[in-house]
Design a protein around this motif. Structure first.
Motif, PDB file in Angstrom:
ATOM      1  N   PHE A  49       0.820  -1.403  -0.023  1.00 33.24           N
ATOM      2  CA  PHE A  49      -0.044   0.049  -0.021  1.00 33.24           C
ATOM      3  C   PHE A  49       1.135   1.198  -0.026  1.00 33.24           C
ATOM      4  CE2 PHE A  49      -2.189  -3.635   1.574  1.00 33.24           C
ATOM      5  CZ  PHE A  49      -3.420  -3.514   1.106  1.00 33.24           C
ATOM      6  N   GLU A  50       0.705   1.953  -0.939  1.00 41.41           N
ATOM      7  CA  GLU A  50       1.412   3.192  -1.106  1.00 41.41           C
ATOM      8  C   GLU A  50       0.950   4.537  -0.609  1.00 41.41           C
ATOM      9  OE1 GLU A  50       3.586   5.932  -4.630  1.00 41.41           O
ATOM     10  OE2 GLU A  50       3.971   3.825  -4.817  1.00 41.41           O
ATOM     11  N   ARG A  51       1.523   5.063   0.331  1.00 40.61           N
ATOM     12  CA  ARG A  51       1.058   6.417   0.825  1.00 40.61           C
ATOM     13  C   ARG A  51       2.206   7.441   0.777  1.00 40.61           C
ATOM     14  NH1 ARG A  51       1.275   7.910   6.344  1.00 40.61           N
ATOM     15  NH2 ARG A  51       1.812   5.753   6.841  1.00 40.61           N
ATOM     16  N   ASN A  52       2.035   8.674   0.150  1.00 46.31           N
ATOM     17  CA  ASN A  52       2.985   9.593  -0.210  1.00 46.31           C
ATOM     18  C   ASN A  52       4.204   9.171  -0.763  1.00 46.31           C
ATOM     19  OD1 ASN A  52       1.220  11.765   0.655  1.00 46.31           O
ATOM     20  ND2 ASN A  52       1.590  11.168   2.857  1.00 46.31           N
ATOM     21  N   GLN A  55       5.953   2.640   0.393  1.00 45.03           N
ATOM     22  CA  GLN A  55       5.132   1.493   0.590  1.00 45.03           C
ATOM     23  C   GLN A  55       4.983   0.911   1.803  1.00 45.03           C
ATOM     24  OE1 GLN A  55       6.059  -1.286  -2.775  1.00 45.03           O
ATOM     25  NE2 GLN A  55       5.994   0.077  -4.481  1.00 45.03           N
ATOM     26  N   ALA A  61      -0.314  -0.545   6.875  1.00 42.08           N
ATOM     27  CA  ALA A  61      -1.505   0.183   6.142  1.00 42.08           C
ATOM     28  C   ALA A  61      -2.701   0.181   7.118  1.00 42.08           C
ATOM     29  CB  ALA A  61      -1.837  -0.337   4.988  1.00 42.08           C
ATOM     30  N   HIS A  64      -2.616   2.760   9.935  1.00 39.73           N
ATOM     31  CA  HIS A  64      -2.525   4.146   9.751  1.00 39.73           C
ATOM     32  C   HIS A  64      -3.998   4.322   9.424  1.00 39.73           C
ATOM     33  CE1 HIS A  64      -1.832   8.009   7.459  1.00 39.73           C
ATOM     34  NE2 HIS A  64      -2.739   7.510   6.425  1.00 39.73           N
ATOM     35  N   LEU A  65      -4.616   3.569   8.455  1.00 36.99           N
ATOM     36  CA  LEU A  65      -6.070   3.626   8.306  1.00 36.99           C
ATOM     37  C   LEU A  65      -7.026   3.829   9.560  1.00 36.99           C
ATOM     38  CD1 LEU A  65      -6.438   1.712   5.055  1.00 36.99           C
ATOM     39  CD2 LEU A  65      -6.533   4.281   5.236  1.00 36.99           C
ATOM     40  N   GLU A  89      -7.063   9.191  -0.037  1.00 36.63           N
ATOM     41  CA  GLU A  89      -5.792   9.966  -0.335  1.00 36.63           C
ATOM     42  C   GLU A  89      -5.264  10.475   1.201  1.00 36.63           C
ATOM     43  OE1 GLU A  89      -7.475  13.175  -2.784  1.00 36.63           O
ATOM     44  OE2 GLU A  89      -7.999  14.359  -0.914  1.00 36.63           O
ATOM     45  N   SER A  90      -4.001  10.873   1.088  1.00 40.58           N
ATOM     46  CA  SER A  90      -3.496  11.379   2.125  1.00 40.58           C
ATOM     47  C   SER A  90      -4.031  12.833   2.358  1.00 40.58           C
ATOM     48  CB  SER A  90      -2.069  11.745   1.696  1.00 40.58           C
ATOM     49  OG  SER A  90      -1.487  12.631   2.863  1.00 40.58           O
ATOM     50  N   TYR A  97      -3.865   7.217  -2.224  1.00 39.72           N
ATOM     51  CA  TYR A  97      -3.336   5.980  -1.954  1.00 39.72           C
ATOM     52  C   TYR A  97      -3.174   5.152  -3.056  1.00 39.72           C
ATOM     53  CZ  TYR A  97      -3.934   7.838   2.820  1.00 39.72           C
ATOM     54  OH  TYR A  97      -3.802   8.675   4.210  1.00 39.72           O
ATOM     55  N   SER A 108      -6.528   2.822  -4.312  1.00 35.92           N
ATOM     56  CA  SER A 108      -7.319   1.945  -3.174  1.00 35.92           C
ATOM     57  C   SER A 108      -8.452   2.394  -3.156  1.00 35.92           C
ATOM     58  CB  SER A 108      -6.543   2.125  -1.720  1.00 35.92           C
ATOM     59  OG  SER A 108      -6.643   3.749  -1.440  1.00 35.92           O
TER      60      SER A 108
END
Length: 120
Positions: A49-52, A55, A61, A64-65, A89-90, A97, A108
């Motif tokens: 899962f990529e955030r900003n 990965q 992930a 964070h969620l 999204e961030s 995301y 996502s």
């Protein structure tokens, strides 16, 4: 097989496990059970899962969620709200995301919404 078709069975199975079994929802709302199912699918996925631009594995992930879910609290009135406001999204950068499975990338929210049939 596309990324969304790889991620989709995991998300769908988690949703079915929680929404098809009334005893799994005892003491909690349908909304919470559905969101928990989505978070479980993220945590146990083999995808990244990529955030900003970075990965993360499923457990990170999910953590964070979950923090975003906790922050939004009762403002989330449905699983679709969770997807739109926490899993899209961030909130800091506005970057979407992404889910990365077998080298293929998909947003996502698009993957989750496809399973929930929500409007994006």
């Amino acid at each position: 097989m596309t990324t969304s078709s790889r991620a989709a069975p995991v998300v769908l199975a988690a949703l079915l496990a929680f929404t098809a079994n009334p005893s799994a929802m005892a003491g909690t709302s349908v909304r919470d059970a559905e969101i928990d199912g989505l978070l479980d699918a993220v945590e146990h996925s083999d995808c990244s899962f990529e955030r900003n631009g970075r990965q993360y594995d499923g457990p990170r992930a999910r953590k964070h969620l979950q923090r975003k879910r906790d922050y939004l609290g009762d403002r989330l009135t449905s699983a679709e709200d969770f997807i739109r406001y926490a899993a899209t999204e961030s909130s800091r950068s506005g970057k979407p995301y992404l889910i990365i499975c077998a080298g293929e990338t998909t947003p996502s929210a698009a993957t989750m919404c496809r399973e929930r049939r929500c409007d994006e």
